[in-house]
Write a protein that holds these residues in place. Structure first.
Motif, PDB file in Angstrom:
ATOM      1  N   TRP A  52       0.811  -1.204   0.000  1.00 20.37           N
ATOM      2  CA  TRP A  52       0.000   0.000   0.000  1.00 20.37           C
ATOM      3  C   TRP A  52       0.849   1.261   0.000  1.00 20.37           C
ATOM      4  N   LEU A  55       1.469   2.200  -3.546  1.00 25.67           N
ATOM      5  CA  LEU A  55       0.328   2.936  -4.097  1.00 25.67           C
ATOM      6  C   LEU A  55       0.350   4.404  -3.662  1.00 25.67           C
ATOM      7  N   VAL A  56       0.749   4.652  -2.428  1.00 24.49           N
ATOM      8  CA  VAL A  56       0.874   6.031  -1.945  1.00 24.49           C
ATOM      9  C   VAL A  56       1.941   6.766  -2.749  1.00 24.49           C
ATOM     10  N   GLY A  58       2.709   6.224  -5.806  1.00 22.91           N
ATOM     11  CA  GLY A  58       2.106   6.518  -7.104  1.00 22.91           C
ATOM     12  C   GLY A  58       1.243   7.763  -7.055  1.00 22.91           C
ATOM     13  N   VAL A  59       0.454   7.890  -6.013  1.00 22.71           N
ATOM     14  CA  VAL A  59      -0.394   9.075  -5.843  1.00 22.71           C
ATOM     15  C   VAL A  59       0.480  10.315  -5.614  1.00 22.71           C
ATOM     16  N   LEU A  60       1.546  10.174  -4.832  1.00 24.42           N
ATOM     17  CA  LEU A  60       2.476  11.281  -4.594  1.00 24.42           C
ATOM     18  C   LEU A  60       3.112  11.745  -5.904  1.00 24.42           C
ATOM     19  N   SER A  61       3.523  10.807  -6.737  1.00 22.17           N
ATOM     20  CA  SER A  61       4.117  11.149  -8.034  1.00 22.17           C
ATOM     21  C   SER A  61       3.110  11.860  -8.928  1.00 22.17           C
ATOM     22  N   MET A  62       1.887  11.368  -8.928  1.00 16.18           N
ATOM     23  CA  MET A  62       0.839  11.996  -9.731  1.00 16.18           C
ATOM     24  C   MET A  62       0.585  13.425  -9.247  1.00 16.18           C
ATOM     25  N   ALA A  63       0.538  13.621  -7.946  1.00 20.55           N
ATOM     26  CA  ALA A  63       0.300  14.951  -7.390  1.00 20.55           C
ATOM     27  C   ALA A  63       1.448  15.904  -7.717  1.00 20.55           C
ATOM     28  N   THR A  66       1.249  16.764 -11.481  1.00 18.89           N
ATOM     29  CA  THR A  66       0.127  17.668 -11.737  1.00 18.89           C
ATOM     30  C   THR A  66       0.442  19.077 -11.235  1.00 18.89           C
TER      31      THR A  66
END
Length: 76
Positions: A52, A55-56, A58-63, A66
């Motif tokens: 998990w 997955l965090v 991945g979200v950090l990279s996306m943020a 962006t």
């Protein structure tokens, strides 16, 4: 008949690049720090921390991506 103008697609020299691009280092460096995810506990919905936390990341990279895009999109 006029010819359409070509869009400049050259890469900006380092002196003209935005300093906001340094935020992207977060997306690259943080997942390379093994002590952040090299353990089994705590579990989230039965999944070990290793899974998990990836997955965090991945979200950090996306943020981060962006944020840099939004902060620099008008600078071309």
């Amino acid at each position: 008949m006029s010819t359409p103008e070509k869009e400049d697609t050259t890469v900006a020299p380092p002196s003209e690049r935005s300093r906001w691009h340094w935020i992207l280092l977060v997306a690259v460096v943080v997942p390379l720090i093994p002590f952040l995810y090299n353990h089994d506990e705590p579990r989230l919905f039965g999944f070990p921390a290793f899974y998990w936390i990836q997955l965090v990341f991945g979200v950090l990279s996306m943020a981060a991506t962006t944020a840099v895009y939004q902060l620099t999109k008008g600078k071309r």
